[in-house]
Design a protein around this motif. Sequence first.
Motif, PDB file in Angstrom:
ATOM      1  N   UNK A  17      40.382 -10.601 -29.034  1.00 55.03           N
ATOM      2  CA  UNK A  17      40.050  -9.835 -30.239  1.00 55.03           C
ATOM      3  C   UNK A  17      41.027  -8.686 -30.423  1.00 55.03           C
ATOM      4  N   UNK A  18      41.329  -7.976 -29.330  1.00 55.32           N
ATOM      5  CA  UNK A  18      42.267  -6.863 -29.413  1.00 55.32           C
ATOM      6  C   UNK A  18      43.661  -7.356 -29.778  1.00 55.32           C
ATOM      7  N   UNK A  19      44.096  -8.464 -29.198  1.00 50.72           N
ATOM      8  CA  UNK A  19      45.400  -9.034 -29.525  1.00 50.72           C
ATOM      9  C   UNK A  19      45.464  -9.391 -31.004  1.00 50.72           C
ATOM     10  N   UNK A  20      44.397 -10.001 -31.540  1.00 49.38           N
ATOM     11  CA  UNK A  20      44.361 -10.349 -32.956  1.00 49.38           C
ATOM     12  C   UNK A  20      44.452  -9.105 -33.826  1.00 49.38           C
ATOM     13  N   UNK A  23      48.086  -7.869 -33.741  1.00 48.49           N
ATOM     14  CA  UNK A  23      48.980  -8.721 -34.542  1.00 48.49           C
ATOM     15  C   UNK A  23      48.715  -8.500 -36.030  1.00 48.49           C
ATOM     16  N   UNK A  24      47.439  -8.462 -36.412  1.00 51.62           N
ATOM     17  CA  UNK A  24      47.101  -8.230 -37.819  1.00 51.62           C
ATOM     18  C   UNK A  24      47.633  -6.889 -38.299  1.00 51.62           C
ATOM     19  N   UNK A  25      47.490  -5.868 -37.474  1.00 51.41           N
ATOM     20  CA  UNK A  25      47.991  -4.541 -37.830  1.00 51.41           C
ATOM     21  C   UNK A  25      49.508  -4.564 -38.003  1.00 51.41           C
ATOM     22  N   UNK A  26      50.194  -5.195 -37.077  1.00 49.74           N
ATOM     23  CA  UNK A  26      51.652  -5.302 -37.180  1.00 49.74           C
ATOM     24  C   UNK A  26      52.041  -5.997 -38.477  1.00 49.74           C
ATOM     25  N   UNK A  27      51.412  -7.138 -38.739  1.00 43.81           N
ATOM     26  CA  UNK A  27      51.756  -7.902 -39.946  1.00 43.81           C
ATOM     27  C   UNK A  27      51.431  -7.113 -41.218  1.00 43.81           C
ATOM     28  N   UNK A  32      56.468  -8.333 -42.203  1.00 42.12           N
ATOM     29  CA  UNK A  32      57.636  -9.141 -41.848  1.00 42.12           C
ATOM     30  C   UNK A  32      57.774 -10.343 -42.781  1.00 42.12           C
ATOM     31  N   UNK A  33      59.006 -10.837 -42.915  1.00 43.09           N
ATOM     32  CA  UNK A  33      59.263 -12.015 -43.752  1.00 43.09           C
ATOM     33  C   UNK A  33      58.431 -13.188 -43.247  1.00 43.09           C
ATOM     34  N   UNK A  38      49.192 -16.047 -34.323  1.00 41.25           N
ATOM     35  CA  UNK A  38      48.674 -16.266 -32.978  1.00 41.25           C
ATOM     36  C   UNK A  38      47.752 -17.471 -32.992  1.00 41.25           C
ATOM     37  N   UNK A  39      47.869 -18.282 -31.975  1.00 41.10           N
ATOM     38  CA  UNK A  39      46.989 -19.429 -31.796  1.00 41.10           C
ATOM     39  C   UNK A  39      46.076 -19.107 -30.621  1.00 41.10           C
ATOM     40  N   UNK A  40      44.797 -19.186 -30.855  1.00 37.30           N
ATOM     41  CA  UNK A  40      43.829 -18.838 -29.817  1.00 37.30           C
ATOM     42  C   UNK A  40      43.169 -20.070 -29.203  1.00 37.30           C
ATOM     43  N   UNK A  41      43.774 -21.210 -29.402  1.00 42.79           N
ATOM     44  CA  UNK A  41      43.316 -22.441 -28.750  1.00 42.79           C
ATOM     45  C   UNK A  41      44.188 -22.607 -27.508  1.00 42.79           C
ATOM     46  N   UNK A  42      43.609 -22.429 -26.346  1.00 41.65           N
ATOM     47  CA  UNK A  42      44.360 -22.430 -25.096  1.00 41.65           C
ATOM     48  C   UNK A  42      44.344 -23.778 -24.381  1.00 41.65           C
TER      49      UNK A  42
END
Length: 53
Positions: A17-20, A23-27, A32-33, A38-42
């Motif tokens: 959840x934190x990683x998502x 990433x969402x915040x960065x995007x 970015x172009x 992120x894929x959360x299916x491991x």
Amino acid sequence: MSLAFQQRRHQIVGDCRQLKMDVDSYNDNRLPVQPIQMIFDFTFDLEELALAA
């Protein structure tokens, strides 16, 4: 042991959840172009690790 496994899984979900959110915040802020996806299916990651063991 079942409770311990449930707690560990909950921790992993929290990390994802934190990683998502990161990433969402960065995007959202960097626009970015090609946004980072992120894929959360491991499944494949776990299969690959099992083969390497």
